[in-house]
Design an enzyme around this catalytic site. Structure first.
Site, PDB file in Angstrom:
ATOM      1  N   TYR A 194       6.594  83.955  69.048  1.00 23.99           N
ATOM      2  CA  TYR A 194       7.915  83.402  69.386  1.00 23.99           C
ATOM      3  C   TYR A 194       8.823  84.381  70.125  1.00 23.99           C
ATOM      4  O   TYR A 194       9.941  84.022  70.495  1.00 23.99           O
ATOM      5  CB  TYR A 194       8.614  82.933  68.100  1.00 23.99           C
ATOM      6  CG  TYR A 194       7.846  81.840  67.390  1.00 23.99           C
ATOM      7  CD1 TYR A 194       7.622  80.616  68.009  1.00 23.99           C
ATOM      8  CD2 TYR A 194       7.345  82.031  66.104  1.00 23.99           C
ATOM      9  CE1 TYR A 194       6.900  79.613  67.363  1.00 23.99           C
ATOM     10  CE2 TYR A 194       6.638  81.034  65.452  1.00 23.99           C
ATOM     11  CZ  TYR A 194       6.416  79.829  66.088  1.00 23.99           C
ATOM     12  OH  TYR A 194       5.708  78.846  65.456  1.00 23.99           O
TER      13      TYR A 194
ATOM     14  N   SER B  14       6.823  78.014  71.738  1.00 23.18           N
ATOM     15  CA  SER B  14       5.394  78.219  71.997  1.00 23.18           C
ATOM     16  C   SER B  14       4.806  76.928  72.565  1.00 23.18           C
ATOM     17  O   SER B  14       5.502  75.907  72.643  1.00 23.18           O
ATOM     18  CB  SER B  14       4.680  78.578  70.684  1.00 23.18           C
ATOM     19  OG  SER B  14       4.692  77.466  69.801  1.00 23.18           O
TER      20      SER B  14
ATOM     21  N   ARG C 179      -2.428  76.199  70.208  1.00 27.42           N
ATOM     22  CA  ARG C 179      -2.464  76.851  68.889  1.00 27.42           C
ATOM     23  C   ARG C 179      -3.361  76.065  67.920  1.00 27.42           C
ATOM     24  O   ARG C 179      -4.251  75.345  68.356  1.00 27.42           O
ATOM     25  CB  ARG C 179      -1.017  76.996  68.380  1.00 27.42           C
ATOM     26  CG  ARG C 179      -0.166  77.847  69.361  1.00 27.42           C
ATOM     27  CD  ARG C 179       1.261  77.993  68.878  1.00 27.42           C
ATOM     28  NE  ARG C 179       1.311  78.684  67.596  1.00 27.42           N
ATOM     29  CZ  ARG C 179       2.384  78.684  66.792  1.00 27.42           C
ATOM     30  NH1 ARG C 179       3.484  78.020  67.160  1.00 27.42           N
ATOM     31  NH2 ARG C 179       2.356  79.320  65.647  1.00 27.42           N
TER      32      ARG C 179
ATOM     33  N   HIS D 297       9.848  73.275  72.386  1.00 30.98           N
ATOM     34  CA  HIS D 297       9.130  74.276  71.584  1.00 30.98           C
ATOM     35  C   HIS D 297       9.082  75.578  72.355  1.00 30.98           C
ATOM     36  O   HIS D 297       8.847  75.568  73.573  1.00 30.98           O
ATOM     37  CB  HIS D 297       7.690  73.817  71.295  1.00 30.98           C
ATOM     38  CG  HIS D 297       7.641  72.523  70.544  1.00 30.98           C
ATOM     39  ND1 HIS D 297       7.874  72.447  69.191  1.00 30.98           N
ATOM     40  CD2 HIS D 297       7.443  71.259  70.971  1.00 30.98           C
ATOM     41  CE1 HIS D 297       7.809  71.178  68.818  1.00 30.98           C
ATOM     42  NE2 HIS D 297       7.558  70.430  69.875  1.00 30.98           N
TER      43      HIS D 297
ATOM     44  N   ASP E  85      11.801  58.721  63.068  1.00 30.97           N
ATOM     45  CA  ASP E  85      12.601  57.489  63.046  1.00 30.97           C
ATOM     46  C   ASP E  85      14.043  57.777  63.456  1.00 30.97           C
ATOM     47  O   ASP E  85      14.664  56.969  64.152  1.00 30.97           O
ATOM     48  CB  ASP E  85      12.554  56.849  61.654  1.00 30.97           C
ATOM     49  CG  ASP E  85      11.202  56.203  61.355  1.00 30.97           C
ATOM     50  OD1 ASP E  85      10.377  56.073  62.280  1.00 30.97           O
ATOM     51  OD2 ASP E  85      10.964  55.834  60.181  1.00 30.97           O
TER      52      ASP E  85
ATOM     53  N   PRO F  17      13.235  73.832  60.510  1.00 32.19           N
ATOM     54  CA  PRO F  17      12.916  74.866  59.538  1.00 32.19           C
ATOM     55  C   PRO F  17      12.394  76.168  60.143  1.00 32.19           C
ATOM     56  O   PRO F  17      11.569  76.154  61.051  1.00 32.19           O
ATOM     57  CB  PRO F  17      11.826  74.223  58.679  1.00 32.19           C
ATOM     58  CG  PRO F  17      12.036  72.762  58.822  1.00 32.19           C
ATOM     59  CD  PRO F  17      12.618  72.544  60.178  1.00 32.19           C
ATOM     60  N   ASN F  18      12.906  77.245  59.597  1.00 32.71           N
ATOM     61  CA  ASN F  18      12.467  78.620  59.893  1.00 32.71           C
ATOM     62  C   ASN F  18      12.932  79.169  61.241  1.00 32.71           C
ATOM     63  O   ASN F  18      12.691  80.340  61.538  1.00 32.71           O
ATOM     64  CB  ASN F  18      10.925  78.758  59.781  1.00 32.71           C
ATOM     65  CG  ASN F  18      10.411  78.355  58.417  1.00 32.71           C
ATOM     66  OD1 ASN F  18      10.894  78.878  57.412  1.00 32.71           O
ATOM     67  ND2 ASN F  18       9.485  77.410  58.355  1.00 32.71           N
TER      68      ASN F  18
ATOM     69  N   ARG G  76      10.396  86.687  63.057  1.00 32.31           N
ATOM     70  CA  ARG G  76       9.301  85.809  62.638  1.00 32.31           C
ATOM     71  C   ARG G  76       8.218  85.754  63.730  1.00 32.31           C
ATOM     72  O   ARG G  76       8.491  85.331  64.866  1.00 32.31           O
ATOM     73  CB  ARG G  76       9.879  84.400  62.444  1.00 32.31           C
ATOM     74  CG  ARG G  76       8.845  83.329  62.176  1.00 32.31           C
ATOM     75  CD  ARG G  76       9.447  81.945  62.283  1.00 32.31           C
ATOM     76  NE  ARG G  76       8.431  80.943  62.075  1.00 32.31           N
ATOM     77  CZ  ARG G  76       8.487  79.709  62.547  1.00 32.31           C
ATOM     78  NH1 ARG G  76       9.542  79.312  63.249  1.00 32.31           N
ATOM     79  NH2 ARG G  76       7.512  78.860  62.318  1.00 32.31           N
TER      80      ARG G  76
ATOM     81  N   ALA H  86       8.252  72.889  62.355  1.00 33.90           N
ATOM     82  CA  ALA H  86       7.070  72.340  61.678  1.00 33.90           C
ATOM     83  C   ALA H  86       7.181  70.835  61.439  1.00 33.90           C
ATOM     84  O   ALA H  86       6.155  70.128  61.355  1.00 33.90           O
ATOM     85  CB  ALA H  86       6.861  73.066  60.355  1.00 33.90           C
TER      86      ALA H  86
ATOM     87  N   ASN I 249      14.494  71.183  68.629  1.00 36.53           N
ATOM     88  CA  ASN I 249      13.249  71.871  68.267  1.00 36.53           C
ATOM     89  C   ASN I 249      12.978  71.506  66.812  1.00 36.53           C
ATOM     90  O   ASN I 249      13.589  72.074  65.900  1.00 36.53           O
ATOM     91  CB  ASN I 249      13.363  73.383  68.439  1.00 36.53           C
ATOM     92  CG  ASN I 249      12.011  74.070  68.183  1.00 36.53           C
ATOM     93  OD1 ASN I 249      11.125  73.480  67.570  1.00 36.53           O
ATOM     94  ND2 ASN I 249      11.867  75.291  68.646  1.00 36.53           N
TER      95      ASN I 249
ATOM     96  N   ARG J  40      -1.216  71.669  64.963  1.00 36.45           N
ATOM     97  CA  ARG J  40      -0.007  71.654  65.803  1.00 36.45           C
ATOM     98  C   ARG J  40      -0.185  70.792  67.053  1.00 36.45           C
ATOM     99  O   ARG J  40       0.737  70.632  67.849  1.00 36.45           O
ATOM    100  CB  ARG J  40       0.375  73.070  66.228  1.00 36.45           C
ATOM    101  CG  ARG J  40       0.756  73.974  65.079  1.00 36.45           C
ATOM    102  CD  ARG J  40       1.288  75.314  65.579  1.00 36.45           C
ATOM    103  NE  ARG J  40       1.154  76.328  64.547  1.00 36.45           N
ATOM    104  CZ  ARG J  40       2.061  76.542  63.582  1.00 36.45           C
ATOM    105  NH1 ARG J  40       3.171  75.841  63.543  1.00 36.45           N
ATOM    106  NH2 ARG J  40       1.866  77.476  62.665  1.00 36.45           N
TER     107      ARG J  40
ATOM    108  N   GLU K 238      12.627  67.053  73.275  1.00 35.01           N
ATOM    109  CA  GLU K 238      11.927  67.865  72.261  1.00 35.01           C
ATOM    110  C   GLU K 238      11.524  69.187  72.920  1.00 35.01           C
ATOM    111  O   GLU K 238      10.951  69.176  74.017  1.00 35.01           O
ATOM    112  CB  GLU K 238      10.676  67.094  71.804  1.00 35.01           C
ATOM    113  CG  GLU K 238       9.772  67.870  70.857  1.00 35.01           C
ATOM    114  CD  GLU K 238       8.453  67.120  70.597  1.00 35.01           C
ATOM    115  OE1 GLU K 238       8.339  65.908  70.934  1.00 35.01           O
ATOM    116  OE2 GLU K 238       7.526  67.770  70.072  1.00 35.01           O
TER     117      GLU K 238
ATOM    118  N   HIS L 163       5.194  67.986  63.334  1.00 35.21           N
ATOM    119  CA  HIS L 163       3.807  67.594  63.143  1.00 35.21           C
ATOM    120  C   HIS L 163       3.602  66.547  62.047  1.00 35.21           C
ATOM    121  O   HIS L 163       2.505  66.017  61.913  1.00 35.21           O
ATOM    122  CB  HIS L 163       2.967  68.853  62.857  1.00 35.21           C
ATOM    123  CG  HIS L 163       3.250  69.954  63.840  1.00 35.21           C
ATOM    124  ND1 HIS L 163       3.032  69.806  65.193  1.00 35.21           N
ATOM    125  CD2 HIS L 163       3.794  71.205  63.681  1.00 35.21           C
ATOM    126  CE1 HIS L 163       3.408  70.923  65.826  1.00 35.21           C
ATOM    127  NE2 HIS L 163       3.879  71.783  64.926  1.00 35.21           N
TER     128      HIS L 163
END
Ligand code: DQA
Length: 155
Positions: A22, A103, A108, A101, A85, A9-10, A17, A75, A72, A112, A99, A78
């Protein structure tokens, strides 16, 4: 080899953003860098969704096809047990999933600091901006070279 690069998302808003966190590169810019680094031997299949269920289905596809993944989870990192799963379904087949990220979530807000994904991921890269994706690519490349049969064992 094909690598599935999934964004949560986002991430389609990267570029505008929170640029102080970022940076100003768009997701397309990052994918272009990744394609340049991957070269002709690796196909980068990049997808982004704001919907948890869509990401779950793409991960099922990766598990069935044994396609390595750079994820990635944004959100969803978290709190999404559904995504965790699905990641586990990929990695339990022996298919690498890294995985990433942009940032460093540990530097942060406290919410997070927890990733429900990391315990079932093959590896984690964070805090390097687009470099997190490039490092994940190199990790997957190294793993695939390590498992590829050497020419002597082929005949
Ligand atoms: C992120 C970090 C997450 O905490 C955040 O929700 C994101 C982006 C990163 O790439 O730094 O959307 O995954």
């Amino acid at each position: 080899m094909r690598i599935l690069v999934l964004g949560g998302p986002n991430l389609n808003r990267l570029g505008t953003r929170e640029p102080q966190t970022y940076g100003t590169q768009t997701l397309d810019d990052i994918i272009e860098l990744l394609r340049e680094r991957a070269g002709s031997g690796i196909e980068i299949d990049a997808r982004q969704s704001n919907f948890e269920g869509q990401l779950v289905e793409w991960l099922h596809e990766a598990a069935d096809a044994r396609t390595p993944v750079i994820l990635n989870p944004a959100a969803l990192t978290h709190y999404s047990i559904a995504l965790r799963d699905a990641v586990s379904i990929v990695t339990e087949t022996g298919t690498p999933l890294i995985e990433v990220h942009l940032s460093n979530p540990h530097a942060r807000e406290v919410f997070r600091h927890t990733s429900v994904i990391s315990p079932v991921a093959t590896g984690v890269v964070a805090g390097l901006g687009a470099g997190s994706y490039l490092a994940a690519l190199e990790g997957i490349r190294a793993m695939s070279e390590a498992t590829r049969p050497s020419p002597e064992t082929l005949h």
